[in-house]
Design an enzyme around this catalytic site. Structure first.
Site, PDB file in Angstrom:
ATOM      1  CE  LYS A 153      -4.163  -2.084   2.151  1.00 25.04           C
ATOM      2  NZ  LYS A 153      -5.055  -1.943   3.379  1.00 25.04           N
TER       3      LYS A 153
ATOM      4  CG  ASP B 109      -8.556  -0.094   2.896  1.00 25.43           C
ATOM      5  OD1 ASP B 109      -9.292  -0.810   2.606  1.00 25.43           O
ATOM      6  OD2 ASP B 109      -7.279  -0.171   2.979  1.00 25.43           O
TER       7      ASP B 109
END
Length: 281
Positions: free
Chosen positions: A68, A105
């Site tokens: 990420k 997210d």
């Protein structure tokens, strides 16, 4: 003839990922017969080479750990949301070939909570201090009007959480993990720890707790979530987060409205069941 379009989730380890199940269910429901979604075992060292070899058939990528942050230098632009936590879990390839990074997210957490009726809280507790905890703080910056207490295991993690709090404008207060039972009395508890880490807290769940958001989805329910559900209180699970963030990814990659219900059903079926008794559905 419509050109085939590709997408995939990358990470290491990746075999456990439910993302292919969710995205493929969306493609089927949307009639995207020429779209495919796969998973690839890719670590940080292999990531640059993998991305450089992608051709024009690729619509996007989903990134899980440990990629990420590693993906960011390979992108042309990064959304404000992703930049706020230095984590990208979504890459969309634009028509002109640019690589756009985003983080679904954070809005996924907010959407999962709102779906269960949690719009605003006066305070919250976060269990853990890893990458998911930073996304939790970003989500809490939108819905929590007061302090957030983070329960951590090390001084280094404590410093990181303080730093994220300052960056996100969240009043973060640090407590040692040894006192984590106290967290269970917060109006909203977000557990961001690995499997098994909160099992020892299950016996300390109060008789009338607030809301628990446990980001794990396998195994499910966790001991903490199961005990919480036994009280009749609200529990939000990792599958809720996974589905909501995936919905946003499908929206961005295809340009179409993703079918939330279909994707959730596919995820539940893949996990072999639904929610623990007492958890809102």
């Amino acid at each position: 003839m419509t050109m085939p379009r590709r997408a995939a989730v990358l990470g290491s380890p990746i075999a456990h990922s439910l993302s292919p199940v969710l995205h493929r269910a969306a493609y089927a429901a949307l009639g995207l017969d020429t779209w495919s979604y796969d998973r690839f075992e890719v670590d940080e060292a292999a990531l640059p080479g993998f991305v450089e070899e992608l051709d024009g058939s690729w619509a996007g990528l989903s990134l899980t750990m440990p990629l990420k942050r590693a993906i960011i230098p390979l992108l042309d632009e990064v959304s404000e949301t992703a930049a706020s936590v230095e984590a990208v879990n979504t890459v969309v390839f634009t028509e002109d070939g640019r690589r756009h990074g985003d983080n679904t997210d954070i809005p996924g957490m907010i959407a999962a909570l709102r779906e269960r009726g949690v719009e605003k809280v006066e305070s919250a507790a976060v269990l853990g201090a890893g990458a998911t905890a930073s996304s939790a703080l970003a989500a809490l910056s939108e819905i929590c009007t007061g302090p957030v207490t983070a329960y951590v295991r090390s001084a280094a993690r404590a410093d990181e959480m303080r730093g994220w709090g300052e960056r996100l404008g969240v009043d973060v207060r640090i407590e040692d993990w040894a006192g984590a039972e106290e967290a269970l009395h917060a109006p909203l508890v977000i557990a961001t720890t690995p499997a098994g880490a909160t099992d020892g807290l299950a016996s300390a769940v109060p008789s009338s707790p607030g809301t628990l958001f446990d980001v794990l989805y396998d195994p499910w329910p966790t001991a903490l979530a199961s005990r919480w559900a036994d009280t009749g209180a609200r529990v939000v699970g990792g599958l809720d987060l996974l589905v909501h963030q995936a919905v946003l990814q499908v929206d961005q990659m295809t340009g179409l409205k993703a079918p939330l219900g279909t994707m959730r059903s596919a995820g539940e079926a893949a996990l072999g069941g639904g929610r623990p008794d007492g958890v809102a559905s």
